[in-house]
Scaffold this motif. Structure first.
Motif, PDB file in Angstrom:
ATOM      1  N   SER A 101      -2.106   8.638  -6.257  1.00 28.16           N
ATOM      2  CA  SER A 101      -3.470   8.369  -5.778  1.00 28.16           C
ATOM      3  C   SER A 101      -3.465   7.838  -4.344  1.00 28.16           C
ATOM      4  CB  SER A 101      -4.156   7.358  -6.708  1.00 28.16           C
ATOM      5  OG  SER A 101      -3.426   6.157  -6.692  1.00 28.16           O
ATOM      6  N   ARG A 102      -2.295   7.665  -3.767  1.00 26.48           N
ATOM      7  CA  ARG A 102      -2.211   7.046  -2.455  1.00 26.48           C
ATOM      8  C   ARG A 102      -2.823   7.938  -1.359  1.00 26.48           C
ATOM      9  NH1 ARG A 102      -2.060   5.869   1.849  1.00 26.48           N
ATOM     10  NH2 ARG A 102      -1.043   4.229   3.049  1.00 26.48           N
TER      11      ARG A 102
ATOM     12  N   PRO B  97      -4.788  11.852  -0.352  1.00 28.56           N
ATOM     13  CA  PRO B  97      -5.567  12.956  -0.939  1.00 28.56           C
ATOM     14  C   PRO B  97      -4.736  14.238  -1.052  1.00 28.56           C
ATOM     15  CG  PRO B  97      -6.248  12.546   1.333  1.00 28.56           C
ATOM     16  CD  PRO B  97      -5.286  11.458   0.974  1.00 28.56           C
ATOM     17  N   PRO B  98      -5.115  15.138  -1.959  1.00 24.61           N
ATOM     18  CA  PRO B  98      -4.364  16.379  -2.174  1.00 24.61           C
ATOM     19  C   PRO B  98      -4.189  17.191  -0.899  1.00 24.61           C
ATOM     20  CG  PRO B  98      -6.128  16.181  -3.799  1.00 24.61           C
ATOM     21  CD  PRO B  98      -6.275  15.042  -2.862  1.00 24.61           C
ATOM     22  N   GLU B  99      -5.195  17.131   0.006  1.00 20.50           N
ATOM     23  CA  GLU B  99      -5.072  17.946   1.225  1.00 20.50           C
ATOM     24  C   GLU B  99      -3.833  17.527   2.024  1.00 20.50           C
ATOM     25  OE1 GLU B  99      -8.650  16.051   1.376  1.00 20.50           O
ATOM     26  OE2 GLU B  99      -8.292  17.095  -0.516  1.00 20.50           O
ATOM     27  N   THR B 100      -3.622  16.208   2.120  1.00 18.24           N
ATOM     28  CA  THR B 100      -2.464  15.726   2.870  1.00 18.24           C
ATOM     29  C   THR B 100      -1.179  16.225   2.216  1.00 18.24           C
ATOM     30  OG1 THR B 100      -3.791  13.709   2.783  1.00 18.24           O
ATOM     31  CG2 THR B 100      -1.773  13.661   4.133  1.00 18.24           C
ATOM     32  N   PHE B 101      -1.171  16.192   0.864  1.00 18.55           N
ATOM     33  CA  PHE B 101       0.003  16.647   0.123  1.00 18.55           C
ATOM     34  C   PHE B 101       0.305  18.103   0.453  1.00 18.55           C
ATOM     35  CE2 PHE B 101       1.549  18.594  -3.953  1.00 18.55           C
ATOM     36  CZ  PHE B 101       2.847  18.119  -3.857  1.00 18.55           C
TER      37      PHE B 101
ATOM     38  N   ASP C  74       3.127   9.804   4.543  1.00 20.99           N
ATOM     39  CA  ASP C  74       2.616  11.030   3.913  1.00 20.99           C
ATOM     40  C   ASP C  74       3.756  11.929   3.445  1.00 20.99           C
ATOM     41  OD1 ASP C  74       0.032  10.322   4.114  1.00 20.99           O
ATOM     42  OD2 ASP C  74      -0.337  11.380   6.012  1.00 20.99           O
ATOM     43  N   GLU C  75       4.764  12.109   4.301  1.00 26.88           N
ATOM     44  CA  GLU C  75       5.906  12.943   3.930  1.00 26.88           C
ATOM     45  C   GLU C  75       6.673  12.324   2.760  1.00 26.88           C
ATOM     46  OE1 GLU C  75       4.929  12.587   6.964  1.00 26.88           O
ATOM     47  OE2 GLU C  75       4.976  14.539   7.973  1.00 26.88           O
ATOM     48  N   ALA C  76       6.841  11.001   2.861  1.00 25.55           N
ATOM     49  CA  ALA C  76       7.562  10.297   1.803  1.00 25.55           C
ATOM     50  C   ALA C  76       6.872  10.511   0.457  1.00 25.55           C
ATOM     51  CB  ALA C  76       7.666   8.820   2.129  1.00 25.55           C
TER      52      ALA C  76
ATOM     53  N   THR D 209       6.017  12.946  -4.866  1.00 22.80           N
ATOM     54  CA  THR D 209       5.159  13.693  -5.785  1.00 22.80           C
ATOM     55  C   THR D 209       5.927  14.853  -6.413  1.00 22.80           C
ATOM     56  OG1 THR D 209       3.333  13.152  -4.311  1.00 22.80           O
ATOM     57  CG2 THR D 209       2.922  14.831  -5.990  1.00 22.80           C
ATOM     58  N   ILE D 210       6.677  15.559  -5.583  1.00 20.77           N
ATOM     59  CA  ILE D 210       7.444  16.692  -6.117  1.00 20.77           C
ATOM     60  C   ILE D 210       8.451  16.209  -7.157  1.00 20.77           C
ATOM     61  CG2 ILE D 210       9.016  18.585  -5.549  1.00 20.77           C
ATOM     62  CD1 ILE D 210       7.691  18.539  -2.741  1.00 20.77           C
TER      63      ILE D 210
END
Lengths: 370, 236
Positions: free
Chosen positions: B4-5, B7-11, B206-208, B213-214
């Motif tokens: 939740s940290r 948003p999906p777009e950033t992911f 964000d990268e971290a 997430t993966i």
């Protein structure tokens, strides 16, 4: 002919000591013995799964002591079936033929033949886990006989099955033996299997063969305590069956014993004394020879004839009394020897002595015909 | 928390970045390679341990189980010393087998940490299969090898699949041993966990999180495979 010469094997918990045995071609040998007496290792030694520490094994004159299992033409059927769970029934039966790269037509033909004989053709596409115990054992027997082995080893093949299934499969084993004429070695601790199947019996105890002989020899003149104990509770006779008021009557040395077994067969009507007669004639025995047994505790002993509805009543003389503490065994000669088991109290109340004149009474339902 | 940290777009945007794509690719390649190696080594070893008795069996089995209780970081430093400073390690390097600070080192580190798991699972699988199946197969005409290939291995396929899935997902997530042996070089030995670590330490959150997430997805998926196929890990 299979000849086992002085085979010894020590596996720690199980041992074989100096076992020698001969099984003629086409013979049905039953090996009987208590659990842990080394029956299974003996079978595995014949199959080549374990090799003996000492001794030699010959099959049809050829020594196979160190031969690998696949070159022996000896197949084995275990009590717990050992069907390959990842293969269908048909693939299980065809397994050995496939490994040997037999032609497809030949595989098809032999698998169908064996399946028909055992009545499992309709199960071909099922997986083993969906079968009942009896069906599984039929499949595993079929898997072995399609290989047309010279010797078929059956390690307690009927022990994991319930009563009715066991009875049916026992007859089928008999039939397979007749149809294929294979030499069969059948290990069991069930005495009925001995009488209904065996040409020859070997008794094993603590890794040794204690006695070899015909079923009757073994039970009449037991050289082993285990058998003696069995004979101790069971009176076994060989007699000629005849029909009497729709039921089977057995004549044993002139004595007529009435049983409650129907002449026309058991519940499914397939196997009665008629079949026994057929079997007996086919086997060249005179008349319809059958075995009958009466459990010793089912027999009443009295000093005067008993007024009762029981169909069997015989007059005889006490020949031997063995006082074993809580139970007392009394042997009575009524033309054939009967053993009667009494409680200590009953024995004391009756005040029996060797030579006494007594009457034996038992119901027709107490007579077990097989 | 992690999910939740951002948003999906950033992911999705970070997924398209060269660095994360490299990390995904390297992680997949190394984890699959180490899983295959684990299978090749553990299956025969587990079979031998399950079927045969030999002198020193319990010692061998204890040594094989040791990496289970060893912190991966310690295992990693052991490997580093072995391949970097010992005679056999140097000789291997002369043959071109360089494992220190190279992608090949990732495979070795994952293999070393994971092989005991594979061995465990396969051993208990083989022990659960009665040797009598093979006995029957042999009397039906199989050689020893055929009996294993036609009967025991197919019967062990569930265990093999279970072992492979867990080895693979543990391989993808392996950090400590990989860090020690293969190092943490951006765009060279950067697997997903290493990427998570590198990006975290220089503040590129964000990268971290993307890498994290993966890794979460991988573990969820493999857990699902387990639950669906084998009813959980408790069998082993």
């Amino acid at each position: 002919m299979l000849r086992i010469e002085k085979v010894s094997k020590d596996l720690g918990d199980f041992v074989l000591r100096d076992v020698s045995l001969e099984v003629g071609s086409g013979e049905y040998l039953v090996i009987i013995g208590p659990t842990g007496s080394g029956k299974t290792i003996l079978m595995e030694t014949v199959a080549g799964i374990s090799s003996p520490d000492e001794g030699r094994i010959f099959l049809d004159g050829r020594e196979i002591t160190r031969e690998v299992p696949r070159n022996r033409k000896v197949c084995m059927v275990y009590q717990d079936f050992m069907l390959f769970p990842h293969l269908s029934v048909k693939e299980n039966i065809a397994f050995g033929l496939r490994v040997r790269k037999a032609a497809t037509d030949e595989i098809e033909e032999r698998v169908n033949e064996a399946s028909e004989l055992l009545g499992i053709s309709h199960l071909h596409h099922r997986m083993p886990e969906t079968l009942s115990g009896g069906e599984k054992q039929r499949v595993s027997i079929a898997r072995a006989i399609v290989m047309e082995p010279k010797v078929l080893l059956l390690d307690e093949p009927l022990s994991a099955l319930d009563g009715v299934t066991r009875e049916k499969l026992r007859r089928e084993l008999k039939r397979i033996h007749e149809v294929y004429g294979t030499t069969i070695i059948h290990v069991t601790h069930n005495f009925e299997e001995v009488f209904s199947l065996a040409d020859k019996v070997a008794v094993m105890s603590r890794g040794e063969i204690v006695q070899v002989g015909t079923p009757e020899d073994i039970f009449r003149r037991p050289r082993c305590e285990m058998i003696a104990n069995f004979v101790g509770v069971e009176n076994i006779f060989r007699g000629v069956a005849s029909k009497s008021r729709g039921l089977v009557e057995i004549e044993v040395e002139g004595l007529k014993i009435a049983s409650a077994t129907s002449w026309n067969g058991d519940e499914d009507g397939k196997w009665g004394a008629d079949q026994w007669r057929v079997r007996a004639i086919r086997e060249g025995k005179k008349g319809s020879e059958v075995f009958a047994s009466v459990r010793s505790e089912d027999i009443l002993i009295s000093k005067a004839p008993l007024e009762s509805s029981a169909r069997n009543s015989f007059e005889g003389r006490v020949v031997e009394i063995s006082n074993g503490g809580t139970m007392v065994k009394v042997w009575v000669d009524v033309g054939i020897p009967f053993m009667v088991m009494l409680t200590r109290r009953g024995y004391e109340e009756m005040d029996l002595a060797v030579g006494d004149h007594v009457y034996l009474t038992f119901k027709a339902t107490a007579v077990h015909v097989f | 928390m992690v999910l939740s940290r951002s948003p999906p777009e950033t992911f999705l945007a970070t997924l398209r970045s060269e660095e994360i794509q490299f990390a995904i690719g390297l992680s997949l390649k190394t984890s699959i390679a180490s899983t295959v190696l684990c299978i090749l080594v553990a299956v025969p070893a587990a079979y031998a341990l399950a079927r045969y008795d030999f002198p020193g069996k319990s010692l061998v089995s204890a040594i094989l189980d040791m990496p289970l209780s060893l912190p991966p970081l310690v295992a990693g430093i052991g490997l580093l010393l072995f391949f970097g400073a010992s005679m056999p390690g140097k000789e291997l390097a002369e043959f071109g087998l360089v494992f220190v600070f190279t992608p090949a080192g990732i495979v070795v580190a994952q293999f070393f940490v994971n092989v005991p798991f594979m061995l465990r699972i396969m051993r208990s699988t083989f022990e659960g299969i009665s040797p009598r199946y093979e006995h029957v197969a042999k009397t039906l005409g199989c050689t020893d090898a055929q009996a294993i290939l036609r009967v025991t291995l197919p019967m062990a396929s569930n265990g093999l699949l279970a072992g492979s899935v867990i080895t693979w997902s543990k391989g993808i997530g392996e950090f400590g041993a990989v860090l020690m042996l293969a190092g943490a070089t951006r765009m060279r030995t950067e697997t997903l966990p290493i990427s998570l670590f590198l990006n975290m330490s220089c503040g590129r959150l964000d990268e971290a999180i993307s890498a994290a997430t993966i890794l979460i997805l991988v573990s969820v998926v493999s857990l699902c495979v387990f639950e669906w196929r084998f009813g959980g890990l408790r069998h082993f």
